[in-house]
Motif scaffolding. Structure first.
Motif: not given
Ligand code: ASP
Length: 577
Positions: A199-203
């Protein structure tokens, strides 16, 4: 407000004031015509005094109070004749005028004092009482200060906190997932996140640039003393950065944290490569509070007809400054320690450097003074020191000597919990071979980028590729880790392939990430810190349980609320279980 002041704030300068205090009865002391009560709240303890000459009926009610009763009093701040230097409020007492019992208390199952008579299990069962004790309360207070310092720092550096979901998809990579049955989707399960990694990479693909989250993570692992099934991470990610940018920002964050929460100056944080860390300390999370670094005697100590050395791949020594005074008994105890199956050393060779410069070793039969002088030269040993030597195959010997070094560090009093020393370890191997499953595992996780220079090894010697990953260790404990990520779909696919995923598996588990990489994914990297462990280090405790308000015990149980527990048949039916 029921009170005018807290139990920690009144001083001599308040003398004469009429005040109202509320709190818990910590202790009562009765003397002929007088009684004293220590009244406690979160902020401290204030002495209350009841005097027969003043109001007889008040003295009587005071004498009906037992430990942990909750009371409210009105009285006058008065200078104490018998001052208590150990209390902030020790110069004064309150001469009580009115007393009201707000609530009675049963006798608590253990004494609520700094030194308690309660064992850990009973204190966990009554954790709300345990938290009344200073040592526990203070740790939670430091935890709060740490949290505040970190948020303040990140906020000041343009990080924004974004919450990511707790009900996500189970993936076989990493530790075991906790799963949650879905009622609406028959026979399907969510997993609780082991970390918000994807998720943090997607952000970052979303362009949020700098993300953080103080976040609960869940791993269903077997118990270890420094693990909890749910724990808190300071999870961060940044766009358009290289490794050293990440190290610099988070080094500053950690330095600020130590300064602000325990007023400790961490100083420079050295960077070691993984290879250096293993060679010098035998550990990828070295305790840098003390030296005792490894000295390789392989060349100088072979060829003396001492079979154990002659047959060994390596011979490594640590020099213990001032260690020559260790007694035979102490050396035997240390030897027994490293011979335990958990460490598995075969034995310990030692050589004392006597005050007159002569040597006394446990292998004098094979090594004369000249030979031992060469050891000493390699180890930079001085009169009064002792060299402790292990031998065998390289990896095992380094590991065992690391344990020995830490143990002797403890023995010599070099691992003081009030001293802190951090280091970065970088250039970890990207992959590690798993004998059991006969395939590579990602040493960090599958999203970690290889070091660009090593990319050419991908088809010929993948085990030699170094990862663009970094860990921070403090006092020999890993407190954080992260990496520069892969942001290229093809490389990510190749990585999954190396890790033994079929293209279909990769797609079904991480298709969403690889899709995202097709829409302008920027270079990015990040890190996550284990917040519980950081707090344990800051507060000088060995166990992260001590810095968690309501922790699980060593079977993963919450003994206070009694969880986990069975669910009803109706619930099961609804969930198709
Ligand atoms: N998600 C990783 C972990 O939990 C940390 C990171 O790579 O940022 O270990």
């Amino acid at each position: 407000m029921l009170r005018s002041h807290t139990c920690g704030e009144l001083r001599l300068t308040d003398s004469g004031k009429t005040v109202t205090l509320c709190g818990w009865v910590q202790r009562r002391r009765d003397f002929g015509s007088m009684s004293f009560i220590d009244l406690r709240d979160r902020y401290g303890i204030t002495q209350l005094s009841f005097n027969e000459d003043y109001k007889v009926e008040l003295l009587e009610s005071a004498r009906s109070l037992a430990r942990e009763f909750v009371i409210k009093i009105v009285g006058t701040v008065t200078e104490r004749s018998n001052k208590n230097e150990n209390l902030n409020t020790g110069d004064i007492e309150i001469v009580v005028d009115q007393l009201e019992i707000l609530n009675a208390s049963l006798t608590p199952p253990f004494t609520i004092e700094d030194d308690t008579d309660g064992g850990e299990e009973i204190r966990l069962k009554y954790r709300y009482l345990d938290i009344r004790r200073n040592p526990v309360k203070e740790k939670l207070t430091i935890r709060h200060a740490a949290n505040k310092s970190i948020r303040h720092f990140l906020d000041g550096h343009d990080f924004i906190e974004v919450e990511t979901p707790y009900l996500i998809k189970s993936t076989p990579e990493g530790a075991r997932d906790f799963v949650v049955p879905s009622r609406l989707n028959e026979n399907q399960f969510y997993a609780l996140p082991q970390s918000p990694q994807t998720f943090k990479q997607l952000l970052m693909v979303s362009g949020l640039d700098r993300y953080y989250q103080v976040v609960k993570c869940f791993r269903d692992e077997d118990f270890r003393s420094d693990r909890q099934p749910e724990f808190t991470q300071i999870d961060c990610e940044m766009t358009f950065v290289e490794r050293d940018d990440v190290l610099q920002i988070f080094e500053n964050m950690i330095r600020g944290l130590f300064k602000e929460s325990v007023n400790y100056d961490l100083g420079e944080i050295p960077v070691l490569t993984y290879a250096q860390a293993l060679e010098t300390y035998g550990s990828d999370k070295p305790d840098m509070r003390f030296g005792m670094t490894f000295n390789y005697l392989t060349q100088v100590a072979k060829g003396h007809d001492f079979g154990i050395f002659d047959n060994a791949e390596c011979i490594i020594a640590i020099n213990v400054t001032g260690g020559a005074s260790m007694t035979r008994k102490e050396i035997d105890a240390i030897t027994d320690y490293i011979k335990r199956p958990q460490i598995g050393a075969k034995g310990l060779i030692y050589c004392r450097v006597n005050e007159d410069g002569s040597y006394k070793s446990s292998v004098d039969k094979f090594f004369d003074q000249t030979a031992l002088a060469r050891w000493a030269e390699h180890c930079d040993s001085q009169p009064g020191d002792i060299m402790l030597v292990l031998s065998g195959d390289l990896q095992t010997t380094q590991k065992q000597l690391n344990e020995l070094r830490l143990h002797v560090g403890d023995f010599m009093g070099l691992r003081d919990a009030s001293q802190f020393k951090a280091c970065w370890v970088v250039d970890f191997p990207l992959l590690e071979w798993d004998e059991e499953t006969n395939r590579f595992h990602a040493m960090h996780h599958p999203f970690t980028s290889p070091i660009a220079d090593d990319l050419s090894l991908i088809d010929i010697a993948p085990e030699k590729i170094r990862a663009n990953a970094y860990d921070m260790a403090i006092n020999g404990m890993e407190v954080g880790g992260g990496s520069i990520r892969i942001h290229d779909k093809k490389l990510q696919q190749r990585m999954f392939d190396l890790l033994g995923f079929t293209p279909e598996e990769a797609k079904s588990q991480f298709g969403f990430l690889m899709n995202a990489f097709e829409y302008g994914a920027p270079p990015h990297g990040g890190i996550a810190f284990g917040f519980d462990r950081l707090c344990a280090i800051l507060t000088g405790t060995d166990s992260i349980r001590d810095v968690i308000a309501f922790p699980k015990n060593n079977m993963g149980r919450d003994v206070m609320i009694d969880a986990p527990s069975p669910i009803s048949n109706d619930q099961r039916k609804e969930l198709n279980l």
